[in-house]
Structures are given as structure tokens and as C-alpha cells.
Scaffold this motif. Structure first.
Motif, mmCIF file in Angstrom:
data_model
loop_
_atom_site.group_PDB
_atom_site.id
_atom_site.type_symbol
_atom_site.label_atom_id
_atom_site.label_comp_id
_atom_site.label_asym_id
_atom_site.label_seq_id
_atom_site.Cartn_x
_atom_site.Cartn_y
_atom_site.Cartn_z
ATOM 1 N N ALA A 36 17.714 -82.420 52.199
ATOM 2 C CA ALA A 36 18.630 -83.316 52.912
ATOM 3 C C ALA A 36 18.178 -83.687 54.316
ATOM 4 C CB ALA A 36 20.014 -82.662 52.994
ATOM 5 N N GLY A 37 17.016 -83.238 54.728
ATOM 6 C CA GLY A 37 16.565 -83.491 56.088
ATOM 7 C C GLY A 37 15.303 -84.323 56.149
ATOM 8 N N ALA A 38 14.397 -83.927 57.042
ATOM 9 C CA ALA A 38 13.182 -84.711 57.284
ATOM 10 C C ALA A 38 12.245 -84.743 56.087
ATOM 11 C CB ALA A 38 12.444 -84.142 58.497
ATOM 12 N N GLY A 39 12.422 -83.825 55.147
ATOM 13 C CA GLY A 39 11.537 -83.777 53.981
ATOM 14 C C GLY A 39 12.150 -84.283 52.689
ATOM 15 N N ARG A 40 13.290 -84.944 52.776
ATOM 16 C CA ARG A 40 14.033 -85.282 51.545
ATOM 17 C C ARG A 40 13.331 -86.301 50.652
ATOM 18 N NH1 ARG A 40 16.690 -87.271 55.863
ATOM 19 N NH2 ARG A 40 17.032 -89.524 56.033
ATOM 20 N N ASP A 41 12.369 -87.050 51.186
ATOM 21 C CA ASP A 41 11.658 -88.017 50.353
ATOM 22 C C ASP A 41 10.232 -87.563 50.038
ATOM 23 O OD1 ASP A 41 10.743 -88.207 52.922
ATOM 24 O OD2 ASP A 41 10.743 -90.399 53.018
ATOM 25 N N SER A 42 9.976 -86.256 50.178
ATOM 26 C CA SER A 42 8.638 -85.711 49.962
ATOM 27 C C SER A 42 8.639 -84.670 48.860
ATOM 28 C CB SER A 42 8.105 -85.070 51.253
ATOM 29 O OG SER A 42 8.017 -86.021 52.293
ATOM 30 N N ASP A 43 7.469 -84.447 48.267
ATOM 31 C CA ASP A 43 7.313 -83.424 47.235
ATOM 32 C C ASP A 43 6.815 -82.102 47.805
ATOM 33 O OD1 ASP A 43 8.103 -85.284 45.382
ATOM 34 O OD2 ASP A 43 6.098 -85.635 44.558
ATOM 35 N N SER A 44 6.073 -82.167 48.918
ATOM 36 C CA SER A 44 5.470 -80.956 49.488
ATOM 37 C C SER A 44 5.620 -80.961 51.006
ATOM 38 C CB SER A 44 3.984 -80.874 49.119
ATOM 39 O OG SER A 44 3.815 -80.759 47.713
ATOM 40 N N ILE A 45 6.287 -79.924 51.521
ATOM 41 C CA ILE A 45 6.501 -79.825 52.965
ATOM 42 C C ILE A 45 6.281 -78.397 53.440
ATOM 43 C CG2 ILE A 45 8.259 -81.660 52.844
ATOM 44 C CD1 ILE A 45 10.294 -79.284 53.592
ATOM 45 N N VAL A 46 6.023 -78.268 54.728
ATOM 46 C CA VAL A 46 6.023 -76.968 55.402
ATOM 47 C C VAL A 46 6.984 -77.087 56.573
ATOM 48 C CG1 VAL A 46 4.676 -75.240 56.639
ATOM 49 C CG2 VAL A 46 3.610 -76.550 54.798
ATOM 50 N N LEU A 47 7.878 -76.115 56.719
ATOM 51 C CA LEU A 47 8.767 -76.071 57.878
ATOM 52 C C LEU A 47 8.350 -74.921 58.781
ATOM 53 C CD1 LEU A 47 11.434 -76.904 59.397
ATOM 54 C CD2 LEU A 47 12.544 -75.076 58.098
ATOM 55 N N LEU A 48 8.224 -75.211 60.077
ATOM 56 C CA LEU A 48 8.026 -74.179 61.090
ATOM 57 C C LEU A 48 9.180 -74.266 62.073
ATOM 58 C CD1 LEU A 48 4.968 -74.771 60.138
ATOM 59 C CD2 LEU A 48 4.325 -73.780 62.329
#
Length: 313
Positions: free
Chosen positions: A120-132
């Protein structure tokens, strides 16, 4: 229509709430955390009753719990908690079962925050993310090919303990020069004190304000942290080739000071094609990421319609 409950346990507060099928918060609140585990579970029981009353006509279909610590997917237990040693290797599920009647699942809090940004945030339109998350320490979570990556036993994604400075200071994990020791808020303060000779008590926020006013030592303190953050980002880009690296946490309120040197160094440290493929940006959900993530994780793994997320353990 059902709703899903999310609990996000922090060092000083228990944040909780309900999301709908679209992973939007329909209710959220928070309470100060008590000083021992027994009181904590009593608080959770009280909060659960409150969430049921807030759900009203929409039943709570499942619940998720983001809890700090080393979470074993094989044992489904927190093996080591930084805040409550009493819950180390404790069968938390049995305790929660006494008052929660719907399917529920526990996980590491940083994993849940990453899943929240993914859904639901900055990665909602992506398949692969890393959060720090950059604050007093560095937390992290990884989603690869739409799947939360936890590792074979559940101990993966400890990105705060990537070694970025072999001559760095000792970290609580036992290594030296971890990303956490070189980039966190306390390290930025130490950088500034060393550069300026300042002995007065000061916070990372204070250093940021000084940097924005043109204080050269304050700016250099952020530049130094950004340099090491860039090394860490370069490693993540080369190893994982994610679509996005999302940066959150309190220190990212000063993103302009930290990101410029970090992105510059990451570009030097990673393959050009991989760097070009990756977007480095700020998190969007703030303190609500853990609530949304834990509730969404429960929805995607425990509800009858769950199909998009693979579970281990």
C-alpha cells in the motif's frame, strides 16, 4: 466484506488497527507499551476487544502481529527479542489463542513494515523491493517477485548488519562497521561531535537543522553517513537487483541531506545496468507501515482467498 487486524509492537508503543480488502486503514490507534510481557499480553487482549468493537458489522477475518526480534519460521516463535527477554522462545501463539478466535500469525516487525510498503505504500506497483528504516538502528525487509523473503529459517533481510566499514565501531551484533553503526541517528550525532568538538548534548534532528542552516560540520556528518549508506545500497542493488529500495525511519526526515551522497556512492558501487534499473525513494506510510503490513500479511496468508503469497513454516 471483511476487515483485518494489524499489531505493530515497538519499543515504546503498541500500534494497532484495521484494514479493508484494499489494504486501506479503516481504524488505527496506539498505546504505550508496559514494562513486562505479562502486562503486554493483557494490553493486547484489551486492544483486541477494542478492535472487535470498532469492526462493527464487518467481521475481523484474520490478524497479524509484527514483533521485534529474531523470528523463526520453523518454530513460529521469537527466539530473541530486543525489548522483552521474557518472550524469547515463548509459545506466543498459545497465549494469543486464549483471546483471539480468528486465524492469526506473528512475524518480525521490519518484515511487516516492508510488506506494508509493498502492498500500500511506495512499493505497491512493484514486484521486488527492499525497505530500510533508518533511525536509532536500521531495520529492513525484502519482497522478491511478490513474495516476502524470510530466508530458510526466517532470519533473512537483516540488512542493517551488512558490513560497510571494516574499521568501524563495534555493533551490538558482535561485528564491526555494520550499516547500522555507520548510518543510524546516533552515528550522525557522533560524526558531528567529532568534527565540531561539540560537547553539548545534541540530537540527529538538531544536526539536521544545523546542516540546513549551512553548518559545514553538520553537513559533513550527514555526508559521512550517506557515504556508508551508499555502500550498503550498492551491495543490495548488485545482489538483489530490486525495482525499488525504499528508505523510511526518523532519519529520513532529513532525506535530502542523506540521499544525495548515498545515491552518488551507490552509483559507484553497483553495476551501471543494475543501478539504472533501481529506484531509490522515500517510504510513504510512516508509522502506519507495520499496522498495514501485518494486517495485509494475515489477509494474504490466512484468508480463504490467499493465493499470491507463499508461506514458509
Amino acid at each position: 466484506m471483511s476487515v483485518y487486524a494489524g499489531f505493530d509492537l515497538g519499543g515504546t508503543q503498541l500500534k494497532y488497527g484495521l484494514i479493508n480488502e484494499d489494504c486501506q486503514i479503516v481504524y488505527d490507534s496506539k498505546s504505550d507499551t508496559p514494562d513486562n510481557a505479562k502486562k503486554l499480553f493483557l494490553l493486547m487482549e484489551k486492544v483486541w476487544q477494542k478492535l472487535k468493537s470498532k469492526a462493527k458489522r464487518e467481521p475481523i477475518a484474520a490478524a497479524g502481529f509484527g514483533i521485534p526480534g529474531i523470528h523463526s519460521t520453523k518454530k513460529d516463535r521469537i527466539l530473541q527479542s530486543p525489548n522483552y527477554q521474557e518472550i524469547d522462545n515463548l509459545d506466543i501463539n498459545s497465549i494469543l489463542n486464549k483471546f483471539i478466535s480468528v486465524p492469526f500469525k506473528i512475524n518480525n516487525d521490519a518484515n511487516m513494515a516492508a510488506y506494508g510498503e509493498f502492498k500500500a505504500g511506495a512499493g505497491r506497483d512493484s514486484d521486488s523491493i527492499v525497505l530500510l528504516t533508518v533511525g536509532t538502528g536500521i531495520g529492513g525487509g525484502i519482497v522478491l517477485n511478490k513474495t516476502l523473503w524470510q530466508g530458510e529459517c526466517g532470519f533473512g533481510a537483516e540488512v542493517g548488519h551488512i558490513i560497510v566499514n571494516h574499521s568501524g565501531v563495534l555493533c551490538n551484533c558482535g561485528n564491526r562497521g555494520c550499516l547500522e553503526t555507520e548510518v543510524s541517528g546516533p552515528k550522525i550525532v557522533k560524526n558531528y561531535i567529532k568534527l565540531s568538538g561539540q560537547e553539548k548534548r545534541i540530537s540527529a534532528k538538531d544536526v539536521a537543522q544545523l546542516a540546513k542552516k549551512g553548518d559545514k560540520n553538520a553537513k559533513k556528518a550527514f555526508d559521512q553517513a550517506g557515504y556508508f549508506l551508499g555502500i550498503g545500497l550498492g551491495i543490495l542493488i548488485n545482489v538483489l537487483n530490486p525495482d525499488k529500495i525504499i528508505l523510511g525511519g526518523g532519519v529520513m526526515k532529513s532525506a535530502s541531506l542523506l540521499l544525495t551522497p548515498a545515491v552518488k556512492e551507490a552509483a559507484k558501487r553497483s553495476f551501471k545496468a543494475s543501478f539504472k534499473c533501481c529506484h531509490i525513494l522515500k517510504a510513504q506510510l510512516g508509522n502506519k507501515a507495520g499496522i498495514i503490513g501485518s494486517a495485509a500479511w494475515a489477509k494474504d496468508t490466512l484468508s480463504p482467498s490467499a493465493s499470491s503469497v507463499k508461506r514458509k513454516g
